[in-house]
Design a protein around this motif. Structure first.
Motif, PDB file in Angstrom:
ATOM      1  N   LEU A  18       0.841  -1.190   0.000  1.00  0.00           N
ATOM      2  CA  LEU A  18       0.000   0.000   0.000  1.00  0.00           C
ATOM      3  C   LEU A  18       0.879   1.245   0.000  1.00  0.00           C
ATOM      4  O   LEU A  18       2.028   1.197   0.419  1.00  0.00           O
ATOM      5  N   PRO A  19       0.366   2.365  -0.480  1.00  0.00           N
ATOM      6  CA  PRO A  19       1.198   3.563  -0.638  1.00  0.00           C
ATOM      7  C   PRO A  19       1.892   4.051   0.625  1.00  0.00           C
ATOM      8  O   PRO A  19       3.019   4.475   0.570  1.00  0.00           O
ATOM      9  N   GLY A  20       1.264   4.017   1.753  1.00  0.00           N
ATOM     10  CA  GLY A  20       1.926   4.518   2.956  1.00  0.00           C
ATOM     11  C   GLY A  20       1.032   4.399   4.167  1.00  0.00           C
ATOM     12  O   GLY A  20      -0.071   3.855   4.116  1.00  0.00           O
ATOM     13  N   ARG A  21       1.516   4.907   5.267  1.00  0.00           N
ATOM     14  CA  ARG A  21       0.786   4.805   6.526  1.00  0.00           C
ATOM     15  C   ARG A  21      -0.581   5.479   6.482  1.00  0.00           C
ATOM     16  O   ARG A  21      -1.549   4.901   6.960  1.00  0.00           O
ATOM     17  N   PRO A  22      -0.731   6.688   5.910  1.00  0.00           N
ATOM     18  CA  PRO A  22      -2.069   7.298   5.868  1.00  0.00           C
ATOM     19  C   PRO A  22      -3.078   6.453   5.092  1.00  0.00           C
ATOM     20  O   PRO A  22      -4.236   6.344   5.494  1.00  0.00           O
ATOM     21  N   ALA A  23      -2.644   5.825   4.021  1.00  0.00           N
ATOM     22  CA  ALA A  23      -3.557   4.966   3.254  1.00  0.00           C
ATOM     23  C   ALA A  23      -3.950   3.733   4.053  1.00  0.00           C
ATOM     24  O   ALA A  23      -5.110   3.316   4.042  1.00  0.00           O
ATOM     25  N   ARG A  24      -2.986   3.142   4.758  1.00  0.00           N
ATOM     26  CA  ARG A  24      -3.305   1.962   5.570  1.00  0.00           C
ATOM     27  C   ARG A  24      -4.238   2.317   6.717  1.00  0.00           C
ATOM     28  O   ARG A  24      -5.172   1.578   7.019  1.00  0.00           O
ATOM     29  N   VAL A  25      -3.986   3.448   7.366  1.00  0.00           N
ATOM     30  CA  VAL A  25      -4.858   3.865   8.472  1.00  0.00           C
ATOM     31  C   VAL A  25      -6.257   4.177   7.946  1.00  0.00           C
ATOM     32  O   VAL A  25      -7.262   3.813   8.562  1.00  0.00           O
ATOM     33  N   GLY A  26      -6.338   4.843   6.802  1.00  0.00           N
ATOM     34  CA  GLY A  26      -7.645   5.145   6.209  1.00  0.00           C
ATOM     35  C   GLY A  26      -8.412   3.880   5.859  1.00  0.00           C
ATOM     36  O   GLY A  26      -9.616   3.779   6.119  1.00  0.00           O
ATOM     37  N   LEU A  27      -7.716   2.904   5.277  1.00  0.00           N
ATOM     38  CA  LEU A  27      -8.376   1.636   4.965  1.00  0.00           C
ATOM     39  C   LEU A  27      -8.740   0.860   6.230  1.00  0.00           C
ATOM     40  O   LEU A  27      -9.744   0.155   6.263  1.00  0.00           O
ATOM     41  N   ALA A  28      -7.928   0.974   7.269  1.00  0.00           N
ATOM     42  CA  ALA A  28      -8.233   0.287   8.528  1.00  0.00           C
ATOM     43  C   ALA A  28      -9.455   0.881   9.207  1.00  0.00           C
ATOM     44  O   ALA A  28     -10.134   0.199   9.982  1.00  0.00           O
ATOM     45  N   LEU A  29      -9.771   2.136   8.926  1.00  0.00           N
ATOM     46  CA  LEU A  29     -10.953   2.767   9.513  1.00  0.00           C
ATOM     47  C   LEU A  29     -12.251   2.330   8.830  1.00  0.00           C
ATOM     48  O   LEU A  29     -13.323   2.463   9.415  1.00  0.00           O
ATOM     49  N   VAL A  30     -12.166   1.806   7.610  1.00  0.00           N
ATOM     50  CA  VAL A  30     -13.382   1.416   6.874  1.00  0.00           C
ATOM     51  C   VAL A  30     -14.209   0.393   7.639  1.00  0.00           C
ATOM     52  O   VAL A  30     -15.411   0.584   7.825  1.00  0.00           O
ATOM     53  N   PRO A  31     -13.630  -0.736   8.117  1.00  0.00           N
ATOM     54  CA  PRO A  31     -14.467  -1.682   8.865  1.00  0.00           C
ATOM     55  C   PRO A  31     -14.977  -1.123  10.186  1.00  0.00           C
ATOM     56  O   PRO A  31     -16.082  -1.444  10.613  1.00  0.00           O
ATOM     57  N   LEU A  32     -14.176  -0.280  10.819  1.00  0.00           N
ATOM     58  CA  LEU A  32     -14.604   0.284  12.100  1.00  0.00           C
ATOM     59  C   LEU A  32     -15.777   1.241  11.917  1.00  0.00           C
ATOM     60  O   LEU A  32     -16.734   1.222  12.698  1.00  0.00           O
ATOM     61  N   LEU A  33     -15.715   2.083  10.898  1.00  0.00           N
ATOM     62  CA  LEU A  33     -16.783   3.055  10.672  1.00  0.00           C
ATOM     63  C   LEU A  33     -18.050   2.419  10.110  1.00  0.00           C
ATOM     64  O   LEU A  33     -19.144   2.945  10.292  1.00  0.00           O
ATOM     65  N   SER A  34     -17.904   1.276   9.414  1.00  0.00           N
ATOM     66  CA  SER A  34     -19.079   0.607   8.862  1.00  0.00           C
ATOM     67  C   SER A  34     -19.585  -0.508   9.780  1.00  0.00           C
ATOM     68  O   SER A  34     -20.483  -1.259   9.395  1.00  0.00           O
ATOM     69  N   LEU A  35     -18.999  -0.630  10.962  1.00  0.00           N
ATOM     70  CA  LEU A  35     -19.356  -1.678  11.940  1.00  0.00           C
ATOM     71  C   LEU A  35     -19.282  -3.080  11.345  1.00  0.00           C
ATOM     72  O   LEU A  35     -20.131  -3.936  11.576  1.00  0.00           O
ATOM     73  N   GLY A  36     -18.252  -3.329  10.550  1.00  0.00           N
ATOM     74  CA  GLY A  36     -18.002  -4.659  10.019  1.00  0.00           C
ATOM     75  C   GLY A  36     -18.685  -4.985   8.718  1.00  0.00           C
ATOM     76  O   GLY A  36     -18.386  -6.008   8.111  1.00  0.00           O
ATOM     77  N   VAL A  37     -19.606  -4.149   8.263  1.00  0.00           N
ATOM     78  CA  VAL A  37     -20.312  -4.447   7.015  1.00  0.00           C
ATOM     79  C   VAL A  37     -19.323  -4.446   5.852  1.00  0.00           C
ATOM     80  O   VAL A  37     -19.420  -5.271   4.940  1.00  0.00           O
ATOM     81  N   LEU A  38     -18.366  -3.538   5.868  1.00  0.00           N
ATOM     82  CA  LEU A  38     -17.352  -3.470   4.818  1.00  0.00           C
ATOM     83  C   LEU A  38     -16.016  -4.023   5.312  1.00  0.00           C
ATOM     84  O   LEU A  38     -14.951  -3.535   4.944  1.00  0.00           O
ATOM     85  N   GLY A  39     -16.067  -5.072   6.095  1.00  0.00           N
ATOM     86  CA  GLY A  39     -14.856  -5.668   6.651  1.00  0.00           C
ATOM     87  C   GLY A  39     -13.973  -6.329   5.618  1.00  0.00           C
ATOM     88  O   GLY A  39     -12.782  -6.534   5.847  1.00  0.00           O
ATOM     89  N   PHE A  40     -14.515  -6.645   4.471  1.00  0.00           N
ATOM     90  CA  PHE A  40     -13.733  -7.287   3.418  1.00  0.00           C
ATOM     91  C   PHE A  40     -12.919  -6.292   2.591  1.00  0.00           C
ATOM     92  O   PHE A  40     -11.995  -6.681   1.876  1.00  0.00           O
ATOM     93  N   VAL A  41     -13.217  -5.008   2.661  1.00  0.00           N
ATOM     94  CA  VAL A  41     -12.583  -4.005   1.795  1.00  0.00           C
ATOM     95  C   VAL A  41     -11.068  -3.901   2.018  1.00  0.00           C
ATOM     96  O   VAL A  41     -10.313  -3.918   1.045  1.00  0.00           O
ATOM     97  N   PRO A  42     -10.559  -3.812   3.251  1.00  0.00           N
ATOM     98  CA  PRO A  42      -9.105  -3.695   3.404  1.00  0.00           C
ATOM     99  C   PRO A  42      -8.343  -4.912   2.889  1.00  0.00           C
ATOM    100  O   PRO A  42      -7.335  -4.766   2.204  1.00  0.00           O
ATOM    101  N   SER A  43      -8.815  -6.102   3.197  1.00  0.00           N
ATOM    102  CA  SER A  43      -8.096  -7.290   2.743  1.00  0.00           C
ATOM    103  C   SER A  43      -8.211  -7.473   1.237  1.00  0.00           C
ATOM    104  O   SER A  43      -7.265  -7.926   0.586  1.00  0.00           O
ATOM    105  N   LEU A  44      -9.340  -7.100   0.662  1.00  0.00           N
ATOM    106  CA  LEU A  44      -9.480  -7.168  -0.794  1.00  0.00           C
ATOM    107  C   LEU A  44      -8.566  -6.157  -1.474  1.00  0.00           C
ATOM    108  O   LEU A  44      -7.941  -6.458  -2.497  1.00  0.00           O
TER     109      LEU A  44
END
Length: 112
Positions: A19-45
């Motif tokens: 991944l491009p860098g720490r901000p991108a990883r942190v942003g992607l890591a927030l996706v499952p937390l903000l969606s309460l697990g509904v989009l939990g597959f997005v970071p690993s995909l």
């Protein structure tokens, strides 16, 4: 018409390996937390699409299956749930939110 492209011996793959860098990883890591697990597959995909290793694709499949299982659990479980159905709901919720976020932060750092 698409032409086949030959890679010379020793040439680097056009696919980025991380991944491009720490901000991108942190942003992607927030996706499952903000969606309460509904989009939990997005970071690993995203990680699987970027790096393309077999382990990344298996992890993406695992988190996608956990997200789909959690959606079915929500749809099929009554509102007042106790016992093993409640425990399964908590485990799937934790796997799709906390597990997906932690995996991205750990796997993104390990890929460097």
């Amino acid at each position: 018409m698409n032409q086949a492209v030959r890679l010379e011996k020793g040439a680097e793959s056009p696919r980025p390996k991380e991944l491009p860098g720490r901000p991108a990883r942190v942003g992607l890591a927030l996706v499952p937390l903000l969606s309460l697990g509904v989009l939990g597959f997005v970071p690993s995909l995203t990680l699987a699409l970027r790096r393309g290793t077999r382990n990344d694709w298996l992890t993406a499949l695992l988190f996608t299956a956990a997200s789909v299982g959690w959606c079915f659990q929500i749809a099929l479980t009554p509102e007042e749930t106790h016992g093993s159905a409640y425990l399964l709901d908590v485990v799937l919720l934790a796997a799709t939110t906390l597990g997906a976020s932690a995996h991205l932060l750990i796997a993104g750092r390990a890929g460097r």
